[in-house]
Design a protein around this motif. Structure first.
Motif, PDB file in Angstrom:
ATOM      1  N   ASP A 127       0.853  -1.216   0.157  1.00  0.00           N
ATOM      2  CA  ASP A 127      -0.020   0.082  -0.015  1.00  0.00           C
ATOM      3  C   ASP A 127       0.825   1.107  -0.090  1.00  0.00           C
ATOM      4  O   ASP A 127       1.806   1.280   0.716  1.00  0.00           O
ATOM      5  N   PRO A 128       0.518   2.141  -0.761  1.00  0.00           N
ATOM      6  CA  PRO A 128       1.218   3.445  -0.781  1.00  0.00           C
ATOM      7  C   PRO A 128       0.783   4.536   0.025  1.00  0.00           C
ATOM      8  O   PRO A 128      -0.324   4.507   0.452  1.00  0.00           O
ATOM      9  N   ILE A 129       1.665   5.424   0.519  1.00  0.00           N
ATOM     10  CA  ILE A 129       1.314   6.531   1.174  1.00  0.00           C
ATOM     11  C   ILE A 129       1.407   7.936   0.166  1.00  0.00           C
ATOM     12  O   ILE A 129       2.638   8.063  -0.083  1.00  0.00           O
ATOM     13  N   THR A 130       0.321   8.460  -0.300  1.00  0.00           N
ATOM     14  CA  THR A 130       0.531   9.407  -1.446  1.00  0.00           C
ATOM     15  C   THR A 130       0.247  11.020  -1.300  1.00  0.00           C
ATOM     16  O   THR A 130       0.398  11.598  -1.768  1.00  0.00           O
ATOM     17  N   PHE A 131      -0.186  10.752   0.151  1.00  0.00           N
ATOM     18  CA  PHE A 131      -0.677  12.294   0.638  1.00  0.00           C
ATOM     19  C   PHE A 131       0.695  12.934   1.412  1.00  0.00           C
ATOM     20  O   PHE A 131       1.403  12.184   1.974  1.00  0.00           O
ATOM     21  N   ALA A 132       0.812  14.351   1.517  1.00  0.00           N
ATOM     22  CA  ALA A 132       1.709  14.839   2.001  1.00  0.00           C
ATOM     23  C   ALA A 132       1.726  14.849   3.659  1.00  0.00           C
ATOM     24  O   ALA A 132       0.483  15.007   3.968  1.00  0.00           O
ATOM     25  N   THR A 133       2.593  14.262   4.161  1.00  0.00           N
ATOM     26  CA  THR A 133       2.434  14.169   5.726  1.00  0.00           C
ATOM     27  C   THR A 133       3.609  14.143   6.481  1.00  0.00           C
ATOM     28  O   THR A 133       4.726  13.624   5.687  1.00  0.00           O
ATOM     29  N   GLU A 134       4.206  14.758   7.333  1.00  0.00           N
ATOM     30  CA  GLU A 134       5.344  14.831   8.293  1.00  0.00           C
ATOM     31  C   GLU A 134       5.595  13.095   8.563  1.00  0.00           C
ATOM     32  O   GLU A 134       6.585  12.682   8.864  1.00  0.00           O
ATOM     33  N   GLU A 135       4.384  12.151   8.704  1.00  0.00           N
ATOM     34  CA  GLU A 135       4.524  10.991   9.327  1.00  0.00           C
ATOM     35  C   GLU A 135       4.519   9.973   8.279  1.00  0.00           C
ATOM     36  O   GLU A 135       4.172   8.810   8.588  1.00  0.00           O
ATOM     37  N   ILE A 136       4.948  10.333   6.844  1.00  0.00           N
ATOM     38  CA  ILE A 136       4.959   9.233   5.898  1.00  0.00           C
ATOM     39  C   ILE A 136       5.547   7.799   6.208  1.00  0.00           C
ATOM     40  O   ILE A 136       4.836   6.850   5.816  1.00  0.00           O
ATOM     41  N   GLY A 137       6.671   7.761   6.929  1.00  0.00           N
ATOM     42  CA  GLY A 137       7.333   6.592   7.261  1.00  0.00           C
ATOM     43  C   GLY A 137       6.516   5.667   8.407  1.00  0.00           C
ATOM     44  O   GLY A 137       6.214   4.673   7.960  1.00  0.00           O
ATOM     45  N   TRP A 138       6.182   6.512   9.318  1.00  0.00           N
ATOM     46  CA  TRP A 138       5.511   5.670  10.370  1.00  0.00           C
ATOM     47  C   TRP A 138       4.115   5.398   9.840  1.00  0.00           C
ATOM     48  O   TRP A 138       3.606   4.023  10.111  1.00  0.00           O
ATOM     49  N   TYR A 139       3.439   6.177   8.982  1.00  0.00           N
ATOM     50  CA  TYR A 139       2.127   5.578   8.287  1.00  0.00           C
ATOM     51  C   TYR A 139       2.336   4.410   7.441  1.00  0.00           C
ATOM     52  O   TYR A 139       1.430   3.606   7.549  1.00  0.00           O
ATOM     53  N   ALA A 140       3.262   4.469   6.556  1.00  0.00           N
ATOM     54  CA  ALA A 140       3.138   3.417   5.673  1.00  0.00           C
ATOM     55  C   ALA A 140       3.435   1.953   6.185  1.00  0.00           C
ATOM     56  O   ALA A 140       3.032   1.138   6.026  1.00  0.00           O
ATOM     57  N   VAL A 141       4.272   1.994   7.562  1.00  0.00           N
ATOM     58  CA  VAL A 141       4.394   0.834   8.077  1.00  0.00           C
ATOM     59  C   VAL A 141       3.359   0.397   8.641  1.00  0.00           C
ATOM     60  O   VAL A 141       2.855  -0.921   8.736  1.00  0.00           O
ATOM     61  N   ASN A 142       2.366   1.200   9.485  1.00  0.00           N
ATOM     62  CA  ASN A 142       1.230   0.637  10.103  1.00  0.00           C
ATOM     63  C   ASN A 142       0.141   0.445   9.166  1.00  0.00           C
ATOM     64  O   ASN A 142      -0.491  -0.563   9.463  1.00  0.00           O
ATOM     65  N   ILE A 143       0.095   1.211   8.093  1.00  0.00           N
ATOM     66  CA  ILE A 143      -1.104   1.007   7.106  1.00  0.00           C
ATOM     67  C   ILE A 143      -0.979  -0.584   6.599  1.00  0.00           C
ATOM     68  O   ILE A 143      -1.934  -1.294   6.454  1.00  0.00           O
ATOM     69  N   ASN A 144       0.242  -0.814   6.140  1.00  0.00           N
ATOM     70  CA  ASN A 144       0.570  -2.181   5.709  1.00  0.00           C
ATOM     71  C   ASN A 144       0.440  -3.082   6.886  1.00  0.00           C
ATOM     72  O   ASN A 144      -0.110  -4.223   6.540  1.00  0.00           O
ATOM     73  N   ALA A 145       0.952  -2.772   7.885  1.00  0.00           N
ATOM     74  CA  ALA A 145       0.914  -4.081   8.780  1.00  0.00           C
ATOM     75  C   ALA A 145      -0.726  -4.261   9.286  1.00  0.00           C
ATOM     76  O   ALA A 145      -0.896  -5.405   9.682  1.00  0.00           O
ATOM     77  N   ASN A 146      -1.589  -3.098   9.355  1.00  0.00           N
ATOM     78  CA  ASN A 146      -2.732  -3.504   9.635  1.00  0.00           C
ATOM     79  C   ASN A 146      -3.237  -4.485   8.722  1.00  0.00           C
ATOM     80  O   ASN A 146      -3.983  -5.387   9.260  1.00  0.00           O
ATOM     81  N   ASP A 147      -3.131  -4.206   7.523  1.00  0.00           N
ATOM     82  CA  ASP A 147      -3.872  -5.237   6.689  1.00  0.00           C
ATOM     83  C   ASP A 147      -3.273  -6.461   6.528  1.00  0.00           C
ATOM     84  O   ASP A 147      -3.945  -7.719   6.221  1.00  0.00           O
ATOM     85  N   VAL A 148      -1.965  -6.812   6.987  1.00  0.00           N
ATOM     86  CA  VAL A 148      -1.503  -8.144   7.144  1.00  0.00           C
ATOM     87  C   VAL A 148      -2.010  -8.808   8.642  1.00  0.00           C
ATOM     88  O   VAL A 148      -2.387  -9.860   8.455  1.00  0.00           O
ATOM     89  N   ALA A 149      -2.255  -7.973   9.505  1.00  0.00           N
ATOM     90  CA  ALA A 149      -2.744  -8.241  10.717  1.00  0.00           C
ATOM     91  C   ALA A 149      -4.136  -8.814  10.493  1.00  0.00           C
ATOM     92  O   ALA A 149      -4.678  -9.623  11.280  1.00  0.00           O
TER      93      ALA A 149
END
Lengths: 340, 340
Positions: B55-77
């Motif tokens: 899954d990509p993070i494509t919106f501008a955010t300070e937290e892009i790295g933290w977000y990308a890990v969490n969003i992808n981890a959620n789907d696997v979990a």
């Protein structure tokens, strides 16, 4: 105030520093993590290993889907694994994306997967604001046995260095596709058509030769030379393995079309993007059987050099004279595209 | 001439048609491929299974790295697997990327990986021309046993539907981060600060609750409701499973901050982006033990409905009256951001 980075890969030393600081290397099941000359990650999984690779296609091309599968498959194959499953993230431009574009991308993905026996098994597709062209990020999963993989750091003194097919295959196709009008000022339409077909013939894929090499045995390291060309690919193996190299320039296979295009644009063939060729470092006494095996399968291969002690350096013999192998900070193909 | 697609996910029916035509489903080891309500691919691997998500993070955010890990981890979990290994593709904007930006992204990746016990094991980082902001595409690899995964299509008549934590957690944090000036016109600085912290508290991650649910047993389906909110998440499970649902609106947990922000912006809380909540469909007699287990672990959970026969439809009871569950073609949060 630090300057902004130029377009392309992050400078190797900066990325290295970042990875040392942030990449968590605590998991003993991570057998190969990020590093120079490492084409993919290797993770212990049951009795086998999983090899995972993610590479994006970010330049504009009609073939983006086909390209993404092949580029990622090559890196998995160069680790000695069989590429098996592909996931894609497709980011599409706003106000430019219609059903036809999506169809074209997916049909390219499907073609490449079929050609390589890979299953397309998921991903994410969206229209993303602020893009002027499609971006495709591929994720390839491969597998092999626990002792069935190699990395770019296994070269040892006395090993032989083989190269399949020839250099500048990818560059030849790219130039023919993107600069057809310019190429036509000097060359025939037939020549141009031959160059365009270079992606398929001799072909961008190194999956078959990598598999044959692993089956034949004695492989110490493999690497898929891409950006920065053969010279950069060789240097990465040498640095990662902590060895020197002697390369014989007159043995490096260079097909007539790449040779002509490099001469036309004033490019050093050693430094242009080189997907389509596979570097194989193999134990000395296995070099011959491997060359025979590849030849029997119709894959041209040449022994282009040997592994030397580290103090020898990374050197090349041209017309009898031995000098340092040239280094390329950026890919030579940049000269073709920056002029416009 | 077909119209161009709008920003966001490709329309489900178009993507479905594309995947039917192009996704190769021939490999018997692909246990779960792409489809509605399927959060990730599941691949048989030795005695276990591999669960892969991109899954990509494509919106501008300070937290892009933290977000990308969490969003992808959620789907696997949400597939019942343990997220274990992460690869990232980071595409950075030209003339805007310095060492500090790269550091910030990687430190976010590393934070999230550490919080979740995930190993960052490779990827690709480059400066890409024509981008106005960083894009980060995550690739999460997870694992579980051959009978240890669930999908979004396993709901059966009589099952109970649980929801953890509450809805609009992600939306609350996003609005507070991106619209702080507007929020401050009505609410206190303390309120704003509480909302900003929503990513960590109650938290975007559903990894812990998913693991506890799998350990407790009886789970038939799980899903991470994201874009389109709880209503879309429920609908996806119902469609994928071929069942109906009765949802009890007054049992759906809605925390005070999301409630106040939704009221302020006129958003239906059922249709705003909902990462942070996990939908768990569980056998009827296991609903109580699961709720107790989650409660003991400090994770709020509510039983919000039950699975009905397909002819019942997908319905919601509000103030005693039963109507169709609302459908949202686009996420309600769009109303907040389009106004600017």
């Amino acid at each position: 105030m630090p300057p902004y980075y130029p377009v392309g890969k992050l400078p190797a030393e900066d990325l290295d520093r970042i990875l040392r600081r942030y990449a968590s290397g605590a998991d003993p099941r991570l057998l190969v993590g990020p590093g120079i000359g490492r084409d993919a990650a290797v993770i212990s999984f049951g009795p086998g290993v999983l090899v995972s690779k993610t590479d994006p296609i970010t330049f504009a091309t009609e073939e983006i889907g086909w390209y993404a599968v092949n580029i990622n498959a090559n890196d998995v194959a160069a680790m000695g694994a069989t590429p098996r499953w592909f996931l894609s993230t497709i980011l599409l431009p706003e106000d430019k994306t219609d059903a036809e574009l999506v169809d074209r991308i997916f049909s390219g993905l499907a073609d490449a997967c079929r050609e390589l026996g890979i299953t397309l098994c998921g991903g994410h597709t969206e229209i993303t604001h602020g893009l002027d062209r499609p971006l495709l990020i591929g994720q390839m999963l491969g597998e092999t046995t626990a002792d069935g993989y190699v990395s770019g750091d296994g070269a040892r003194l006395g090993d032989r260095i083989l190269l399949t097919k020839g250099i500048a295959i990818e560059a030849t196709a790219l130039i023919a596709m993107e600069k057809s009008d310019e190429v036509r000022t000097r060359f025939s339409d037939e020549f141009l058509e031959t160059c365009r077909r270079y992606l398929r013939q001799p072909g961008l894929s190194v999956v078959r030769e990598a598999r044959l090499a692993m089956e034949t045995g004695g492989v110490r390291a493999m690497h898929d030379p891409t950006e920065g060309g053969l010279a950069s690919g060789l240097r990465e193996i040498a640095v990662a393995s902590g060895v020197g190299m002697l390369i014989e320039e007159d043995r490096i296979p260079l097909l007539p079309e790449p040779e002509a295009l490099c001469a036309f644009y004033g490019l050093d063939p050693l430094g242009v993007i080189a997907s389509g060729a596979l570097l194989i470092v193999v134990e000395a006494d296995r070099a011959k059987p491997l060359a025979v095996r590849l030849g029997d399968a119709g894959i041209p291969v040449a022994e282009i050099g040997s592994v030397q002690p580290p103090e020898f350096g990374i050197r090349i013999r041209s017309k009898g004279e031995i000098t340092d192998l040239p280094a390329f900070d950026r890919d030579e193909i940049g000269k073709v595209f920056e002029a416009t």
